[in-house]
Design a protein around this motif. Structure first.
Motif, PDB file in Angstrom:
ATOM      1  N   PRO A  51     -34.863   8.905  47.690  1.00 39.57           N
ATOM      2  CA  PRO A  51     -33.858   9.637  47.180  1.00 39.57           C
ATOM      3  C   PRO A  51     -33.950  10.995  47.569  1.00 39.57           C
ATOM      4  CG  PRO A  51     -35.624   8.927  45.430  1.00 39.57           C
ATOM      5  CD  PRO A  51     -35.944   8.256  46.680  1.00 39.57           C
ATOM      6  N   PHE A  52     -35.058  11.789  47.568  1.00 40.08           N
ATOM      7  CA  PHE A  52     -35.101  13.124  48.161  1.00 40.08           C
ATOM      8  C   PHE A  52     -34.688  13.335  49.496  1.00 40.08           C
ATOM      9  CE2 PHE A  52     -38.161  12.449  44.571  1.00 40.08           C
ATOM     10  CZ  PHE A  52     -37.515  13.050  43.666  1.00 40.08           C
ATOM     11  N   SER A  53     -34.584  12.251  50.298  1.00 45.44           N
ATOM     12  CA  SER A  53     -33.938  12.620  51.627  1.00 45.44           C
ATOM     13  C   SER A  53     -32.457  12.542  51.867  1.00 45.44           C
ATOM     14  CB  SER A  53     -34.748  11.580  52.654  1.00 45.44           C
ATOM     15  OG  SER A  53     -35.917  11.513  52.637  1.00 45.44           O
ATOM     16  N   PHE A  54     -31.743  12.148  50.960  1.00 42.97           N
ATOM     17  CA  PHE A  54     -30.140  12.251  50.786  1.00 42.97           C
ATOM     18  C   PHE A  54     -29.878  13.555  51.071  1.00 42.97           C
ATOM     19  CE2 PHE A  54     -30.714   8.109  49.358  1.00 42.97           C
ATOM     20  CZ  PHE A  54     -29.794   7.388  50.054  1.00 42.97           C
ATOM     21  N   ARG A  89     -27.224   4.129  41.089  1.00 43.93           N
ATOM     22  CA  ARG A  89     -27.429   4.611  39.720  1.00 43.93           C
ATOM     23  C   ARG A  89     -28.429   4.001  39.087  1.00 43.93           C
ATOM     24  NH1 ARG A  89     -21.325   3.447  39.707  1.00 43.93           N
ATOM     25  NH2 ARG A  89     -20.364   5.634  40.451  1.00 43.93           N
ATOM     26  N   LYS A  90     -28.879   2.884  39.491  1.00 44.92           N
ATOM     27  CA  LYS A  90     -30.010   2.117  38.936  1.00 44.92           C
ATOM     28  C   LYS A  90     -31.431   2.398  39.603  1.00 44.92           C
ATOM     29  CE  LYS A  90     -27.314  -1.826  37.317  1.00 44.92           C
ATOM     30  NZ  LYS A  90     -27.144  -3.333  37.557  1.00 44.92           N
ATOM     31  N   ASN A  91     -31.393   3.524  40.424  1.00 41.44           N
ATOM     32  CA  ASN A  91     -32.732   3.603  41.188  1.00 41.44           C
ATOM     33  C   ASN A  91     -33.204   2.763  41.963  1.00 41.44           C
ATOM     34  OD1 ASN A  91     -32.656   6.540  40.841  1.00 41.44           O
ATOM     35  ND2 ASN A  91     -33.838   6.142  38.805  1.00 41.44           N
ATOM     36  N   ASP A  92     -32.188   1.705  42.116  1.00 43.57           N
ATOM     37  CA  ASP A  92     -32.787   0.506  43.247  1.00 43.57           C
ATOM     38  C   ASP A  92     -32.609   0.740  44.719  1.00 43.57           C
ATOM     39  OD1 ASP A  92     -30.098   0.626  42.857  1.00 43.57           O
ATOM     40  OD2 ASP A  92     -29.707  -1.628  42.584  1.00 43.57           O
ATOM     41  N   PHE A  93     -33.304   1.594  45.135  1.00 45.31           N
ATOM     42  CA  PHE A  93     -33.142   1.914  46.590  1.00 45.31           C
ATOM     43  C   PHE A  93     -33.361   0.842  47.498  1.00 45.31           C
ATOM     44  CE2 PHE A  93     -33.744   5.832  44.119  1.00 45.31           C
ATOM     45  CZ  PHE A  93     -32.377   6.619  44.757  1.00 45.31           C
ATOM     46  N   HIS A  94     -32.420   0.639  48.570  1.00 43.78           N
ATOM     47  CA  HIS A  94     -32.926  -0.385  49.550  1.00 43.78           C
ATOM     48  C   HIS A  94     -34.106  -0.207  50.471  1.00 43.78           C
ATOM     49  CE1 HIS A  94     -28.379  -0.850  49.007  1.00 43.78           C
ATOM     50  NE2 HIS A  94     -28.449  -2.099  49.587  1.00 43.78           N
ATOM     51  N   THR A  95     -34.684  -1.030  51.050  1.00 42.71           N
ATOM     52  CA  THR A  95     -35.548  -0.728  51.954  1.00 42.71           C
ATOM     53  C   THR A  95     -34.787  -1.111  53.209  1.00 42.71           C
ATOM     54  OG1 THR A  95     -37.496  -1.677  50.390  1.00 42.71           O
ATOM     55  CG2 THR A  95     -37.675  -1.909  52.890  1.00 42.71           C
ATOM     56  N   MET A  96     -35.185  -0.418  54.248  1.00 40.30           N
ATOM     57  CA  MET A  96     -34.445  -0.449  55.714  1.00 40.30           C
ATOM     58  C   MET A  96     -35.436  -1.304  56.541  1.00 40.30           C
ATOM     59  SD  MET A  96     -33.466   2.542  58.422  1.00 40.30           S
ATOM     60  CE  MET A  96     -35.395   3.146  58.174  1.00 40.30           C
ATOM     61  N   TYR A  97     -34.845  -2.091  57.096  1.00 43.51           N
ATOM     62  CA  TYR A  97     -35.890  -3.078  58.130  1.00 43.51           C
ATOM     63  C   TYR A  97     -35.116  -2.793  59.509  1.00 43.51           C
ATOM     64  CZ  TYR A  97     -37.682  -5.416  53.797  1.00 43.51           C
ATOM     65  OH  TYR A  97     -38.124  -5.541  52.649  1.00 43.51           O
ATOM     66  N   ILE A  98     -36.038  -2.323  60.415  1.00 36.12           N
ATOM     67  CA  ILE A  98     -35.590  -2.503  61.781  1.00 36.12           C
ATOM     68  C   ILE A  98     -36.044  -3.534  62.506  1.00 36.12           C
ATOM     69  CG2 ILE A  98     -35.534  -1.209  63.913  1.00 36.12           C
ATOM     70  CD1 ILE A  98     -35.560   1.351  62.055  1.00 36.12           C
ATOM     71  N   GLY A  99     -35.331  -4.470  63.148  1.00 38.90           N
ATOM     72  CA  GLY A  99     -35.906  -5.670  63.999  1.00 38.90           C
ATOM     73  C   GLY A  99     -35.383  -5.743  65.316  1.00 38.90           C
ATOM     74  N   GLU A 100     -36.513  -5.821  66.353  1.00 39.73           N
ATOM     75  CA  GLU A 100     -36.036  -6.157  67.512  1.00 39.73           C
ATOM     76  C   GLU A 100     -35.240  -7.164  67.829  1.00 39.73           C
ATOM     77  OE1 GLU A 100     -38.105  -6.361  72.046  1.00 39.73           O
ATOM     78  OE2 GLU A 100     -39.497  -6.519  70.122  1.00 39.73           O
ATOM     79  N   ILE A 101     -34.186  -7.263  68.210  1.00 39.88           N
ATOM     80  CA  ILE A 101     -33.453  -8.316  68.807  1.00 39.88           C
ATOM     81  C   ILE A 101     -34.260  -9.107  69.944  1.00 39.88           C
ATOM     82  CG2 ILE A 101     -31.246  -9.210  69.436  1.00 39.88           C
ATOM     83  CD1 ILE A 101     -30.016  -6.639  68.074  1.00 39.88           C
ATOM     84  N   THR A 102     -34.549 -10.306  69.608  1.00 40.09           N
ATOM     85  CA  THR A 102     -35.438 -10.853  70.673  1.00 40.09           C
ATOM     86  C   THR A 102     -34.666 -12.162  71.448  1.00 40.09           C
ATOM     87  OG1 THR A 102     -36.247 -12.350  68.914  1.00 40.09           O
ATOM     88  CG2 THR A 102     -37.735 -10.438  69.326  1.00 40.09           C
ATOM     89  N   GLU A 108     -25.980  14.296  48.008  1.00 42.00           N
ATOM     90  CA  GLU A 108     -26.127  13.784  46.817  1.00 42.00           C
ATOM     91  C   GLU A 108     -25.255  12.726  46.271  1.00 42.00           C
ATOM     92  OE1 GLU A 108     -27.259  16.744  44.053  1.00 42.00           O
ATOM     93  OE2 GLU A 108     -28.463  17.768  45.483  1.00 42.00           O
ATOM     94  N   HIS A 109     -23.942  12.956  46.480  1.00 38.03           N
ATOM     95  CA  HIS A 109     -22.742  12.086  46.108  1.00 38.03           C
ATOM     96  C   HIS A 109     -23.056  10.535  46.514  1.00 38.03           C
ATOM     97  CE1 HIS A 109     -19.010  10.588  44.862  1.00 38.03           C
ATOM     98  NE2 HIS A 109     -18.614  10.256  46.207  1.00 38.03           N
ATOM     99  N   ILE A 110     -23.517  10.361  47.787  1.00 37.28           N
ATOM    100  CA  ILE A 110     -23.847   8.989  48.088  1.00 37.28           C
ATOM    101  C   ILE A 110     -25.140   8.512  47.439  1.00 37.28           C
ATOM    102  CG2 ILE A 110     -24.808   7.636  50.209  1.00 37.28           C
ATOM    103  CD1 ILE A 110     -23.383   9.514  52.155  1.00 37.28           C
ATOM    104  N   CYS A 111     -25.937   9.142  47.163  1.00 36.54           N
ATOM    105  CA  CYS A 111     -27.071   8.750  46.323  1.00 36.54           C
ATOM    106  C   CYS A 111     -26.604   8.423  44.939  1.00 36.54           C
ATOM    107  CB  CYS A 111     -28.331   9.795  46.206  1.00 36.54           C
ATOM    108  SG  CYS A 111     -29.644   9.153  45.555  1.00 36.54           S
ATOM    109  N   ASP A 112     -25.845   9.088  44.287  1.00 36.31           N
ATOM    110  CA  ASP A 112     -25.489   9.202  42.769  1.00 36.31           C
ATOM    111  C   ASP A 112     -24.371   7.879  42.861  1.00 36.31           C
ATOM    112  OD1 ASP A 112     -26.963  11.462  42.166  1.00 36.31           O
ATOM    113  OD2 ASP A 112     -24.991  12.822  42.123  1.00 36.31           O
ATOM    114  N   GLN A 113     -23.654   7.644  43.792  1.00 35.44           N
ATOM    115  CA  GLN A 113     -22.542   6.785  43.917  1.00 35.44           C
ATOM    116  C   GLN A 113     -23.140   5.227  44.065  1.00 35.44           C
ATOM    117  OE1 GLN A 113     -19.631   7.290  46.807  1.00 35.44           O
ATOM    118  NE2 GLN A 113     -18.465   5.320  46.536  1.00 35.44           N
ATOM    119  N   ASN A 114     -24.175   5.274  44.834  1.00 35.09           N
ATOM    120  CA  ASN A 114     -24.678   3.861  45.346  1.00 35.09           C
ATOM    121  C   ASN A 114     -26.230   3.363  44.664  1.00 35.09           C
ATOM    122  OD1 ASN A 114     -23.090   2.757  47.527  1.00 35.09           O
ATOM    123  ND2 ASN A 114     -23.430   5.160  47.999  1.00 35.09           N
TER     124      ASN A 114
END
Length: 178
Positions: free
Chosen positions: A144-147, A158-171, A150-156
């Motif tokens: 949350p401190f990397s946004f 509200r429950k502090n349920d931050f996504h985990t980002m996964y990066i996958g190599e397309i094999t 702040e509007h994007i963080c506040d809008q998406n």
């Protein structure tokens, strides 16, 4: 009939493919038995409309984002591969169903009228018109401190349920040749 294509040969517009058409993120846990045979667990899938494709670390990659409450996140955290299946418009009801129901509560595939296939132990959706097979390279919870907006963080979040980002190599990529 599905045919192998190179990731750089994708003809789909990624903004339409991910943001409008959506995709199914599918994974299952795996383990190796004493003979070295891969035993797969129960697969699960979820609808996703946030993500991207591109090049990172000199590899073709797909990026997906999953909230901590999603059952699919638990599975992806336990495995090293997943698939991204893009379906045609006629499967919008199935995509809606898979986005509104949890795999924790039971099998989503039968009610959504979707079939699971496996490629080297990684599940994918047989009705897909395009499938990206990915090997997990990186995972990190959004901070949350990397946004910087702040509007994007506040809008998406509200429950502090931050996504985990996964990066996958397309094999591997397979596409319907019809």
């Amino acid at each position: 009939m599905m045919k192998n294509i190179r990731p750089e040969a994708l003809a789909d517009n990624p903004f339409k493919m991910i943001g409008k058409d959506w995709m199914l993120v599918t994974a299952c846990t795996k383990r190796e038995d004493e003979d070295g045979k891969i035993i797969t667990g129960r697969p699960n899938t979820m609808t996703a409309s946030w993500g991207g494709v591109g090049i990172l670390w000199n590899k073709p990659v797909a990026t997906i984002y999953i909230r901590p409450t999603r059952y699919t996140k638990e599975i992806i955290d336990q495995t090293d591969t997943f698939s991204l299946s893009v379906l045609s418009e006629k499967f919008k009801n199935a995509l809606d169903y898979c986005g509104c129901h949890s795999g924790r509560d039971g099998d989503k595939f039968r009610p959504a009228k979707l079939d699971v296939e496996y490629m080297n132990g990684t599940p994918w959706i047989k009705q897909a018109r395009l499938v990206l097979f990915c090997r997990k390279l990186y995972a990190q919870e959004l901070n949350p401190f990397s946004f910087t907006d702040e509007h994007i963080c506040d809008q998406n979040y509200r429950k502090n349920d931050f996504h985990t980002m996964y990066i996958g190599e397309i094999t591997k990529v397979i596409a319907d040749t019809k």
